[in-house]
Design a protein around this motif. Structure first.
Motif, PDB file in Angstrom:
ATOM      1  N   THR A  57      28.415  29.048  50.694  1.00  0.00           N
ATOM      2  CA  THR A  57      28.556  28.943  49.242  1.00  0.00           C
ATOM      3  C   THR A  57      27.192  28.614  48.646  1.00  0.00           C
ATOM      4  OG1 THR A  57      30.845  28.181  49.410  1.00  0.00           O
ATOM      5  CG2 THR A  57      29.673  27.685  47.364  1.00  0.00           C
ATOM      6  N   LEU A  58      26.833  29.328  47.583  1.00  0.00           N
ATOM      7  CA  LEU A  58      25.548  29.125  46.923  1.00  0.00           C
ATOM      8  C   LEU A  58      25.729  28.231  45.698  1.00  0.00           C
ATOM      9  CD1 LEU A  58      24.355  32.861  46.936  1.00  0.00           C
ATOM     10  CD2 LEU A  58      24.102  31.146  48.761  1.00  0.00           C
ATOM     11  N   GLU A  59      25.015  27.137  45.656  1.00  0.00           N
ATOM     12  CA  GLU A  59      25.042  26.263  44.478  1.00  0.00           C
ATOM     13  C   GLU A  59      23.874  26.664  43.576  1.00  0.00           C
ATOM     14  OE1 GLU A  59      24.664  21.566  43.184  1.00  0.00           O
ATOM     15  OE2 GLU A  59      25.217  22.057  45.257  1.00  0.00           O
ATOM     16  N   LYS A  85      31.008  31.441  45.441  1.00  0.00           N
ATOM     17  CA  LYS A  85      31.683  31.601  46.728  1.00  0.00           C
ATOM     18  C   LYS A  85      31.799  33.056  47.156  1.00  0.00           C
ATOM     19  CE  LYS A  85      34.220  27.269  46.809  1.00  0.00           C
ATOM     20  NZ  LYS A  85      35.463  26.592  47.231  1.00  0.00           N
ATOM     21  N   ARG A  86      31.658  33.960  46.236  1.00  0.00           N
ATOM     22  CA  ARG A  86      31.712  35.388  46.565  1.00  0.00           C
ATOM     23  C   ARG A  86      30.319  35.988  46.446  1.00  0.00           C
ATOM     24  NH1 ARG A  86      36.640  34.006  44.674  1.00  0.00           N
ATOM     25  NH2 ARG A  86      38.431  34.985  45.700  1.00  0.00           N
ATOM     26  N   VAL A  87      30.023  36.944  47.281  1.00  0.00           N
ATOM     27  CA  VAL A  87      28.695  37.554  47.257  1.00  0.00           C
ATOM     28  C   VAL A  87      28.415  38.086  45.857  1.00  0.00           C
ATOM     29  CG1 VAL A  87      29.578  39.794  48.055  1.00  0.00           C
ATOM     30  CG2 VAL A  87      27.166  39.200  48.386  1.00  0.00           C
ATOM     31  N   PRO A  88      27.268  37.760  45.275  1.00  0.00           N
ATOM     32  CA  PRO A  88      26.969  38.213  43.907  1.00  0.00           C
ATOM     33  C   PRO A  88      26.905  39.741  43.815  1.00  0.00           C
ATOM     34  CG  PRO A  88      25.482  36.448  44.583  1.00  0.00           C
ATOM     35  CD  PRO A  88      26.220  36.872  45.810  1.00  0.00           C
ATOM     36  N   LYS A  89      27.312  40.244  42.674  1.00  0.00           N
ATOM     37  CA  LYS A  89      27.220  41.687  42.439  1.00  0.00           C
ATOM     38  C   LYS A  89      25.743  42.101  42.457  1.00  0.00           C
ATOM     39  CE  LYS A  89      31.433  42.063  39.665  1.00  0.00           C
ATOM     40  NZ  LYS A  89      32.017  42.429  38.340  1.00  0.00           N
ATOM     41  N   GLY A  90      25.500  43.286  42.990  1.00  0.00           N
ATOM     42  CA  GLY A  90      24.138  43.782  43.040  1.00  0.00           C
ATOM     43  C   GLY A  90      23.312  43.213  44.164  1.00  0.00           C
ATOM     44  N   ALA A  91      23.964  42.557  45.146  1.00  0.00           N
ATOM     45  CA  ALA A  91      23.218  42.006  46.274  1.00  0.00           C
ATOM     46  C   ALA A  91      22.537  43.131  47.053  1.00  0.00           C
ATOM     47  CB  ALA A  91      24.165  41.233  47.196  1.00  0.00           C
ATOM     48  N   PRO A  92      21.348  42.905  47.582  1.00  0.00           N
ATOM     49  CA  PRO A  92      20.660  43.935  48.376  1.00  0.00           C
ATOM     50  C   PRO A  92      21.510  44.363  49.571  1.00  0.00           C
ATOM     51  CG  PRO A  92      19.192  42.093  47.900  1.00  0.00           C
ATOM     52  CD  PRO A  92      20.550  41.664  47.477  1.00  0.00           C
ATOM     53  N   ASP A  93      21.276  45.557  50.053  1.00  0.00           N
ATOM     54  CA  ASP A  93      22.098  46.067  51.138  1.00  0.00           C
ATOM     55  C   ASP A  93      21.860  45.345  52.462  1.00  0.00           C
ATOM     56  OD1 ASP A  93      19.611  47.075  51.788  1.00  0.00           O
ATOM     57  OD2 ASP A  93      20.166  49.186  51.529  1.00  0.00           O
ATOM     58  N   PHE A  94      20.770  44.551  52.549  1.00  0.00           N
ATOM     59  CA  PHE A  94      20.536  43.815  53.791  1.00  0.00           C
ATOM     60  C   PHE A  94      21.291  42.484  53.842  1.00  0.00           C
ATOM     61  CE2 PHE A  94      16.887  42.623  51.040  1.00  0.00           C
ATOM     62  CZ  PHE A  94      16.992  41.245  51.053  1.00  0.00           C
ATOM     63  N   VAL A  95      21.981  42.130  52.783  1.00  0.00           N
ATOM     64  CA  VAL A  95      22.748  40.880  52.761  1.00  0.00           C
ATOM     65  C   VAL A  95      24.081  41.086  53.468  1.00  0.00           C
ATOM     66  CG1 VAL A  95      23.895  39.167  51.305  1.00  0.00           C
ATOM     67  CG2 VAL A  95      21.666  40.077  50.635  1.00  0.00           C
ATOM     68  N   ARG A  96      24.293  40.334  54.544  1.00  0.00           N
ATOM     69  CA  ARG A  96      25.553  40.406  55.271  1.00  0.00           C
ATOM     70  C   ARG A  96      26.546  39.399  54.687  1.00  0.00           C
ATOM     71  NH1 ARG A  96      23.380  40.417  61.573  1.00  0.00           N
ATOM     72  NH2 ARG A  96      22.280  42.424  61.479  1.00  0.00           N
ATOM     73  N   ASP A 109      34.530  37.350  50.251  1.00  0.00           N
ATOM     74  CA  ASP A 109      33.400  37.739  51.080  1.00  0.00           C
ATOM     75  C   ASP A 109      32.202  36.895  50.667  1.00  0.00           C
ATOM     76  OD1 ASP A 109      34.813  39.730  52.451  1.00  0.00           O
ATOM     77  OD2 ASP A 109      34.451  41.174  50.839  1.00  0.00           O
ATOM     78  N   GLU A 110      31.810  35.965  51.541  1.00  0.00           N
ATOM     79  CA  GLU A 110      30.690  35.072  51.256  1.00  0.00           C
ATOM     80  C   GLU A 110      29.423  35.561  51.941  1.00  0.00           C
ATOM     81  OE1 GLU A 110      32.248  30.672  50.085  1.00  0.00           O
ATOM     82  OE2 GLU A 110      31.280  30.926  52.021  1.00  0.00           O
ATOM     83  N   VAL A 111      28.306  35.207  51.341  1.00  0.00           N
ATOM     84  CA  VAL A 111      27.013  35.490  51.963  1.00  0.00           C
ATOM     85  C   VAL A 111      26.947  34.785  53.313  1.00  0.00           C
ATOM     86  CG1 VAL A 111      24.521  35.160  51.753  1.00  0.00           C
ATOM     87  CG2 VAL A 111      25.867  35.768  49.730  1.00  0.00           C
ATOM     88  N   ALA A 112      26.455  35.501  54.337  1.00  0.00           N
ATOM     89  CA  ALA A 112      26.280  34.922  55.673  1.00  0.00           C
ATOM     90  C   ALA A 112      24.849  35.227  56.124  1.00  0.00           C
ATOM     91  CB  ALA A 112      27.294  35.494  56.649  1.00  0.00           C
TER      92      ALA A 112
END
Length: 357
Positions: A57-59, A85-96, A109-112
């Motif tokens: 989770t990103l604060e 808590k959810r991956v932000p829209k427009g995240a780069p394609d390398f973000v899993r 779907d959270e950033v990992a």
């Protein structure tokens, strides 16, 4: 005020674009967004080790930490900062990402993070504190870290938590658990334990309750496991519900959103009672990290597989508490569905008032 031009930073094989790099994030210190990103690059091996492949989770504090800033809540989404808590829209394609399930049954779907560029990208979005789950993306139902939160209640402070942690270390040693301490970045102290094999959330929480109760038995005037604040008194609260699903603790090397820009910093046991959380800030931790390296590397099975611990002794202690002392489960947080075996989830003063009506 004119907006500063974006800059591009090389992070491994990636290029991370930082917009408005001169925007001030910590006004009292004059620390800018670019400096926040550069801080995370300076402690890169440490922050990546703390987050590696963990749903996180990103604060986010996109406008910085200023006087009067408020955090958005479930009941009021209007705020200057928020938990993503959810991956932000427009995240780069390398973000899993990793798909996790909340107590309600909903999923996200959270950033990992798996590489440092993901951390830098998140920091460019205004992320100050990273809150990773105690699981990996390859098995989000199985816990590989025990996390014990020593939370000072009103009338106590970090020094009290530090003294309590020495007895906690004794308890952990007796249970063959390797404790790794760190400052919370505030008044508290966290102790993490690497686990192998992995365990369920229920088992990890039950083990944490058992450890907390043993600590309470040894230090009854200084420690409490009481969930209700009105019952805790001026003691250190062992927050066992930090091991419940969807409850997270600020990662090692995370900045904290306060005027001093403190950092949740790993310690040696010899340091615990000799330091103060304010010793560790965005200005001091990079040099410390360069000199001493990652003191939380013990938590990484790829670095130190011999340090992994089993929860069996702690679960045996929990079983003895149940069989010999009649001590069962403790209340879950209010947003959780009622759990099997959980006691009545009613504030004691309210229950007494209801009973007397």
């Amino acid at each position: 005020m004119a907006t500063s031009k974006a800059v591009e930073l090389d992070v491994g094989d990636r290029t991370v674009r930082v917009s408005s790099p001169d925007r001030v994030v910590f006004p009292d210190l004059g620390v800018t967004k670019r400096q926040v990103v550069e801080y995370y690059l300076a402690v890169g091996d440490g922050i990546l080790g703390a987050l590696l492949d963990r749903p996180t989770t990103l604060e986010r504090w996109p406008r910085g930490v200023f006087e009067g800033a408020v955090m958005a809540t479930r009941s009021d989404s209007h705020g200057d900062a928020f938990y993503q808590k959810r991956v932000p829209k427009g995240a780069p394609d390398f973000v899993r990402t990793a798909r996790i399930a909340f107590p309600s049954g909903r999923t996200a779907d959270e950033v990992a993070p798996h590489e440092l560029a993901v951390v830098a990208w998140a920091a460019q979005l205004g992320t100050l504190t990273f809150h990773p789950w105690p699981v990996r993306r390859d098995d989000v139902e199985s816990v590989d870290q025990l996390r014990i939160d020593l939370d000072p209640q009103p009338g106590t402070d970090y020094a009290d938590a530090a003294q309590v942690s020495l007895t906690l270390r004794e308890v952990l040693d007796e249970l063959d658990l390797t404790g790794c301490p760190k400052t919370s970045g505030g008044r508290g102290l966290h102790v993490f334990v690497p686990l192998q094999p992995r365990w369920s959330f229920q088992q990890a929480r039950r083990a944490t309750i058992a450890v907390g109760r043993e600590l309470e038995r040894r230090l009854p005037q200084r420690v409490t496991t009481r969930w209700w604040k009105e019952e805790r008194g001026e003691k250190i609260f062992v927050d066992y519900n930090q091991m419940a699903r969807d409850r997270t603790i600020a990662s090692a090397y995370s900045l904290r959103p306060n005027r001093r820009a403190t950092v949740s910093t790993p310690l040696t046991w010899d340091e615990v009672t000799e330091v103060h959380p304010d010793d560790f800030t965005i200005a001091t931790v990079p040099d410390r990290f360069a000199e001493r390296g990652d003191l939380f590397a013990t938590l990484r099975s790829d670095r130190d597989p011999a340090s992994n611990c089993s929860l069996e002794p702690a679960l045996a202690l929990a079983h003895r508490d149940e069989e010999e002392h009649g001590l069962g489960d403790l209340p879950y947080p209010p947003e959780y569905p009622k759990q099997p075996g959980e006691p009545k989830r009613v504030q004691p003063s309210r229950a007494k008032a209801d009973g007397g009506s």
